[in-house]
Design a protein around this motif. Structure first.
Motif: not given
Length: 132
Positions: A36-54
């Motif tokens: 949920p926090r990741a989606l909030e941060l993406v909505a605030e400012s889109a990163p160039d890439c996301i490193l995402l734990d499964v």
């Protein structure tokens, strides 16, 4: 300008170490410890890439990936899955869900930089990465 990377991992140690690897190589890094926090941060400012734990509580990385890919404004953000899940079916599932690359934990800085260059191009982090 440095590439902006979002590191998403529920392990604070893994997130901190990964962020250090990246900042040391010229990337700008933000960290989220859950989906949920990741989606909030993406909505605030889109990163160039996301490193995402499964494997994360509240929302798995694959659920986060699904949300990103179904939203037109975030569907094009490259996502690299970072996970301990190394079975063939896990890797294939990650790609099927839309991951751009898949790195199995534990990983080295060299593996991480290879994946980032693959999805961002050889000039990732202003070419600083070529020292790896």
């Amino acid at each position: 300008m440095a590439d902006n990377i979002l590191v998403v991992d529920d392990s604070e140690d893994t997130a901190r170490i990964t962020a250090h690897m990246l900042t040391h190589r010229g990337f700008q890094v933000r960290v989220a410890n859950d989906g949920p926090r990741a989606l909030e941060l993406v909505a605030e400012s889109a990163p160039d890439c996301i490193l995402l734990d499964v494997m994360m509580p509240h929302m798995t990385g694959l659920q986060v990936l699904e949300k990103l890919k179904e939203t037109p404004t975030t569907a094009g953000i490259p996502v690299i899955l970072l996970t301990a899940k190394d079975r063939d079916e896990d890797v294939l599932s990650g790609y099927k869900e839309g991951a751009d690359y898949y790195i199995v934990k534990p990983f080295s800085a060299k593996q991480l930089m290879y994946g980032l260059r693959l999805v961002l191009g050889p000039e990732a982090a202003g070419g600083v990465a070529s020292q790896d």
